[in-house]
Design a protein around this motif. Structure first.
Motif, mmCIF file in Angstrom:
data_model
loop_
_atom_site.group_PDB
_atom_site.id
_atom_site.type_symbol
_atom_site.label_atom_id
_atom_site.label_comp_id
_atom_site.label_asym_id
_atom_site.label_seq_id
_atom_site.Cartn_x
_atom_site.Cartn_y
_atom_site.Cartn_z
ATOM 1 N N ILE A 57 4.377 -6.648 6.785
ATOM 2 C CA ILE A 57 2.715 -6.567 7.653
ATOM 3 C C ILE A 57 2.535 -5.761 8.297
ATOM 4 C CG2 ILE A 57 1.496 -8.234 8.896
ATOM 5 C CD1 ILE A 57 3.302 -11.363 7.688
ATOM 6 N N ASN A 58 3.587 -5.291 8.958
ATOM 7 C CA ASN A 58 2.756 -4.196 10.070
ATOM 8 C C ASN A 58 2.493 -2.569 8.920
ATOM 9 O OD1 ASN A 58 2.274 -2.515 11.790
ATOM 10 N ND2 ASN A 58 4.058 -1.686 11.849
ATOM 11 N N ASN A 59 2.803 -2.626 7.644
ATOM 12 C CA ASN A 59 2.605 -1.842 6.676
ATOM 13 C C ASN A 59 1.781 -1.819 6.224
ATOM 14 O OD1 ASN A 59 3.096 0.870 5.705
ATOM 15 N ND2 ASN A 59 4.736 0.208 3.932
ATOM 16 N N TYR A 60 1.618 -2.643 5.647
ATOM 17 C CA TYR A 60 0.763 -3.274 4.611
ATOM 18 C C TYR A 60 -0.797 -3.177 5.986
ATOM 19 C CZ TYR A 60 3.333 -4.983 0.918
ATOM 20 O OH TYR A 60 4.411 -5.418 0.695
ATOM 21 N N CYS A 61 -1.348 -3.372 6.898
ATOM 22 C CA CYS A 61 -2.062 -3.185 7.811
ATOM 23 C C CYS A 61 -2.149 -2.377 7.787
ATOM 24 C CB CYS A 61 -2.152 -4.014 9.739
ATOM 25 S SG CYS A 61 -1.492 -6.401 8.768
ATOM 26 N N GLN A 62 -1.318 -0.746 8.293
ATOM 27 C CA GLN A 62 -1.495 0.550 8.411
ATOM 28 C C GLN A 62 -2.713 0.836 6.793
ATOM 29 O OE1 GLN A 62 -1.558 1.734 10.891
ATOM 30 N NE2 GLN A 62 -0.873 0.209 12.748
ATOM 31 N N ASN A 63 -2.213 0.211 6.401
ATOM 32 C CA ASN A 63 -2.559 1.116 5.287
ATOM 33 C C ASN A 63 -3.971 0.177 4.886
ATOM 34 O OD1 ASN A 63 -0.252 2.307 4.446
ATOM 35 N ND2 ASN A 63 0.345 0.184 2.579
#
Length: 75
Positions: A47-53
Motif C-alpha cells: 500500500i505504501n508503494n502504491y501511494c508513493q507511485n
C-alpha cells in the motif's frame, strides 16, 4: 468457566455434596495464537508503494496542468 465452576461448587456444598476438584484451565482451553504479522507487514508495504507511485504520478501531472493553465491565461 471459572465463575460457573464456583457456582456449581456452591450448589453442591448447599446440597451436602463434596465440591468438584479444581482443574487447570490452561489444560482445558488453549491460549489464542498471535495473529500472523508478516502478511500485514507485506500488505502495508505494498500500500505504501502504491501511494508513493500515485503521489509521483499526480504531482507530475498537476505541475503540467498548472503550467498549461498559466500559458492559456496569458494568451
Amino acid at each position: 468457566y471459572h465463575q460457573r465452576r464456583q457456582q456449581e461448587n456452591a450448589q453442591r456444598q448447599s446440597r451436602g455434596e463434596p465440591p468438584l476438584p479444581e482443574e487447570d484451565i490452561s489444560k482445558l482451553f488453549k491460549p489464542p495464537q498471535a495473529p500472523p504479522r508478516m502478511d500485514t507487514l507485506l500488505i502495508a508495504g505494498q500500500i505504501n508503494n502504491y501511494c508513493q507511485n500515485v503521489k509521483e504520478f499526480t504531482s507530475q501531472n498537476l505541475g503540467k496542468l498548472f503550467m498549461a493553465e498559466a500559458l492559456q491565461g496569458h494568451n
